[in-house]
Scaffold this active site. Structure first.
Site, PDB file in Angstrom:
ATOM      1  N   HIS A  30      95.776  -4.261 -27.374  1.00  0.00           N
ATOM      2  CA  HIS A  30      95.974  -3.712 -28.719  1.00  0.00           C
ATOM      3  C   HIS A  30      97.488  -3.583 -28.935  1.00  0.00           C
ATOM      4  O   HIS A  30      98.038  -2.483 -28.904  1.00  0.00           O
ATOM      5  CB  HIS A  30      95.255  -2.363 -28.852  1.00  0.00           C
ATOM      6  CG  HIS A  30      95.092  -1.887 -30.274  1.00  0.00           C
ATOM      7  ND1 HIS A  30      93.879  -1.537 -30.811  1.00  0.00           N
ATOM      8  CD2 HIS A  30      95.996  -1.702 -31.265  1.00  0.00           C
ATOM      9  CE1 HIS A  30      94.044  -1.152 -32.066  1.00  0.00           C
ATOM     10  NE2 HIS A  30      95.325  -1.231 -32.366  1.00  0.00           N
ATOM     11  N   ASN A  87      88.194  -5.507 -38.681  1.00  0.00           N
ATOM     12  CA  ASN A  87      88.974  -4.343 -39.114  1.00  0.00           C
ATOM     13  C   ASN A  87      89.211  -4.513 -40.599  1.00  0.00           C
ATOM     14  O   ASN A  87      89.880  -5.465 -41.019  1.00  0.00           O
ATOM     15  CB  ASN A  87      90.330  -4.285 -38.404  1.00  0.00           C
ATOM     16  CG  ASN A  87      90.206  -3.851 -36.954  1.00  0.00           C
ATOM     17  OD1 ASN A  87      89.105  -3.615 -36.460  1.00  0.00           O
ATOM     18  ND2 ASN A  87      91.332  -3.740 -36.266  1.00  0.00           N
ATOM     19  N   TYR A 125      90.242  -2.568 -44.248  1.00  0.00           N
ATOM     20  CA  TYR A 125      90.744  -1.373 -44.925  1.00  0.00           C
ATOM     21  C   TYR A 125      90.795  -1.529 -46.434  1.00  0.00           C
ATOM     22  O   TYR A 125      90.636  -0.571 -47.159  1.00  0.00           O
ATOM     23  CB  TYR A 125      92.176  -1.048 -44.450  1.00  0.00           C
ATOM     24  CG  TYR A 125      92.252  -0.551 -43.037  1.00  0.00           C
ATOM     25  CD1 TYR A 125      92.280  -1.426 -41.961  1.00  0.00           C
ATOM     26  CD2 TYR A 125      92.280   0.814 -42.771  1.00  0.00           C
ATOM     27  CE1 TYR A 125      92.343  -0.966 -40.654  1.00  0.00           C
ATOM     28  CE2 TYR A 125      92.346   1.290 -41.467  1.00  0.00           C
ATOM     29  CZ  TYR A 125      92.381   0.396 -40.417  1.00  0.00           C
ATOM     30  OH  TYR A 125      92.433   0.870 -39.134  1.00  0.00           O
ATOM     31  N   GLU A 181      87.274  -1.186 -37.201  1.00  0.00           N
ATOM     32  CA  GLU A 181      88.203  -0.205 -37.793  1.00  0.00           C
ATOM     33  C   GLU A 181      87.982  -0.141 -39.289  1.00  0.00           C
ATOM     34  O   GLU A 181      87.795  -1.174 -39.941  1.00  0.00           O
ATOM     35  CB  GLU A 181      89.679  -0.593 -37.580  1.00  0.00           C
ATOM     36  CG  GLU A 181      90.202  -0.318 -36.204  1.00  0.00           C
ATOM     37  CD  GLU A 181      91.673  -0.701 -36.037  1.00  0.00           C
ATOM     38  OE1 GLU A 181      92.433  -0.632 -37.028  1.00  0.00           O
ATOM     39  OE2 GLU A 181      92.043  -1.070 -34.917  1.00  0.00           O
TER      40      GLU A 181
HETATM   41  C1  FCB Z   1      95.365  -1.595 -37.696  1.00  0.00           C
HETATM   42  C2  FCB Z   1      95.635  -1.381 -36.228  1.00  0.00           C
HETATM   43  C3  FCB Z   1      95.534   0.054 -35.795  1.00  0.00           C
HETATM   44  C4  FCB Z   1      96.076   0.993 -36.829  1.00  0.00           C
HETATM   45  C5  FCB Z   1      95.473   0.718 -38.176  1.00  0.00           C
HETATM   46  C6  FCB Z   1      95.915   1.649 -39.266  1.00  0.00           C
HETATM   47  O1  FCB Z   1      96.079  -2.691 -38.147  1.00  0.00           O
HETATM   48  O2  FCB Z   1      94.737  -2.130 -35.456  1.00  0.00           O
HETATM   49  O3  FCB Z   1      96.188   0.165 -34.568  1.00  0.00           O
HETATM   50  O4  FCB Z   1      97.437   0.908 -36.844  1.00  0.00           O
HETATM   51  O5  FCB Z   1      95.765  -0.587 -38.559  1.00  0.00           O
END
Ligand code: FCB
Length: 510
Positions: free
Chosen positions: A147, A333, A335, A406
């Site tokens: 990571h 991941n 967001y 995530e």
């Molecule tokens: C992602 C990363 C994680 C964190 C989130 C906000 O890109 O994997 O480590 O920083 O964003």
């Protein structure tokens, strides 16, 4: 007149009323065995950066030598001090009610100087203790091997991901981990967001080793048009070798599965014009297909080949053979969704993350934002993007099992404590995004888990401690962890109770 406590209760109650109910969102509608967890990573939470034989990694060196590149000039030397407080943190997870925990192993804690320096038994012992504590509480470890951090020694020896020598190093490191922890760890991922760190490290220069070229940034060395793709090629082949090793030597006896985690925004075309529609497709290609097409189809996507020509490496026959090992799952991941604007026909600033795709990512259309803004630029609350991205991956990659590894919401650290703890914005965000996952599941996507980023506030890379993603607030002076409203909300959802009831009680009390 109200006392200070009275005022705080009043504020809490008022904010609680604004938080969404969990009606229409029920844990029972997710498949049996669905993993619900929270995520962290080693450099962001562990601290103890020089303890018990750990070697220096690229982020230790970067934050110490270039503090000006971190918004608040700080580093992960201590951060959440999780290395010493992991028992308390596992206890918090138990209270939260998650059945899994996604964390990463610090490569430099296991192999302080890479292969040549030997295994650090204290590092192995730390993760042994952590895994034991998790399992004892019925929490499934979901482990990331890489990571963003690697031993600094490998930076020096190979230029890290730019040199092919790193492939064997990563293979060796993964093998040490499978041997040490694989009897208890059933979920492995090789890399977290290689698509992000290849660009941040070698195109924009915002992550170590700070390589870039104009117009992307000013760095001492680098080539933003070539290096991200060379690094990615080595990452893809390192991943493939590790999957091959796991499948040949460990999977049958250990019974686990292995995947990779990719960062995926959902790019919506800014207009209905063909050029913007194509721009959105190109952006998806340069972000997602870049890594996943090789893993599924053995080749980089056509658009990338056409646009990058000789800057994009080619897979040799031997490499293609290794790529035939398939991942067991994909980690998404996700967001935000964002608009994509074409920059081929109408030129724009190209010194951005999407620059090589000749795309500009923007958050507004005709002055209207794509969703509510969050503390990080370019991150908006657009819950329907979650279902869209899951469907996209599901369709392109053959109904592959998916874990949302995530998803989370950021706050400005400068907000006051009450505001940070009464995180209505995060509750809204999670409610929306989890409902969107549920909808994707109902429509047949093979989603098997969801992890909130993050369990607790932590060191957010180049943003230092200026933004907070945690379900738990952390006071970085005292290391006190405090439950936020979102943690309570997630807990109630996980327990199958209706958070709305609790909120209404609060309201009635008032
Ligand atoms: C992602 C990363 C994680 C964190 C989130 C906000 O890109 O994997 O480590 O920083 O964003």
């Amino acid at each position: 007149m109200y006392s200070a406590t009275g005022m705080l209760m009043l504020l809490t109650a008022a904010l609680a009323i604004l938080a969404p109910s969990a009606l229409g969102l029920d844990r029972a509608e997710f498949p049996p065995g669905f993993l619900f967890g929270a995520a962290t990573s080693a450099y962001q939470i562990e601290g103890a950066y020089l303890e018990d034989g750990k070697g220096l990694n690229n982020w230790d060196v970067f934050t110490h030598t270039r503090p000006g590149d971190i918004t608040d000039g700080r580093n992960g030397d201590v951060t959440d001090d999780h290395y010493h407080r992991y028992m308390e943190d596992v206890e918090i997870m138990r209270d939260l009610g998650v059945n899994s925990y996604r964390f990463s192993i610090s490569w430099a804690r296991i192999l302080p100087r890479g292969h040549s320096g030997g295994v650090n038994s204290a590092g192995i012992a730390f993760y042994d203790r952590l895994i034991a504590a998790l399992l004892q509480k019925g929490i499934e470890p979901f482990v990331t091997l890489h990571h963003f951090d690697q031993p600094q020694e490998l930076e020096t020896q190979y230029g890290s991901w730019l040199g092919t020598g790193i492939r064997e190093e990563f293979d060796y490191y993964a093998d040490v981990c499978f041997r040490a922890f694989g009897d208890r760890v059933k979920f492995w991922t090789t890399f977290n967001e290689p698509n992000v760190f290849a660009k941040d490290s070698y195109m924009l220069g915002t992550y170590p080793p700070n390589h870039c070229s104009s117009p992307f940034g000013t760095c001492n060395s680098g080539n933003s048009y070539r290096e991200p793709y060379v690094a990615a090629h080595n990452i893809i082949m390192s991943h493939a070798a590790v999957v091959d090793n796991y499948k040949r030597n460990y999977q049958a006896k250990q019974g686990g599965s292995i995947g990779i985690v990719i960062e995926m925004k959902f790019y919506e075309s800014l207009t209905n014009n063909t050029e913007d529609i194509l721009a959105a497709q190109r952006a998806m290609s340069f972000e997602i297909h870049w890594f996943l097409d090789p893993l599924f189809f053995g080749e980089y996507p056509k658009e990338m080949r056409e646009m990058l020509s000789s800057n994009l490496p080619k897979f040799s026959l031997a490499e293609k053979r290794l790529l035939q090992n398939k991942v067991d799952f994909i980690g998404i991941n996700h967001y935000t969704a964002i608009y994509a604007k074409d920059c081929m026909l109408s030129p724009c600033d190209l010194n951005t993350y999407e620059g090589n795709a000749l795309v500009l990512a923007i958050g507004e259309r005709d002055g209207v934002r794509i969703g509510k803004p969050t503390a990080l630029d370019g991150f908006y609350d657009v819950p329907e993007g979650m279902e869209k991205i899951i469907k996209y991956v599901d369709k392109r990659y053959e109904n592959v099992p998916i874990y949302v590894t995530e998803n989370g919401y950021s706050q400005h650290s400068s907000n006051g404590l009450e505001d940070l703890v009464n995180d209505v914005g995060r509750v809204n965000y999670m409610h929306g995004y989890l409902s969107s996952v549920a909808s994707a599941v109902r429509r047949g996507a093979n989603v098997r888990g969801y992890f909130v980023w993050s369990l607790m506030d932590n060191f957010e890379w180049a943003h230092g401690f200026t933004v907070r993603f945690g379900l738990y607030h952390v006071d970085f002076n005292t290391q006190v962890r405090t439950q936020k409203m979102s943690a309570k909300w997630y807990h109630d959802f996980l327990m199958g109770s209706r958070p709305v009831d609790a909120l209404q009680t609060l309201r009635a009390d008032y």
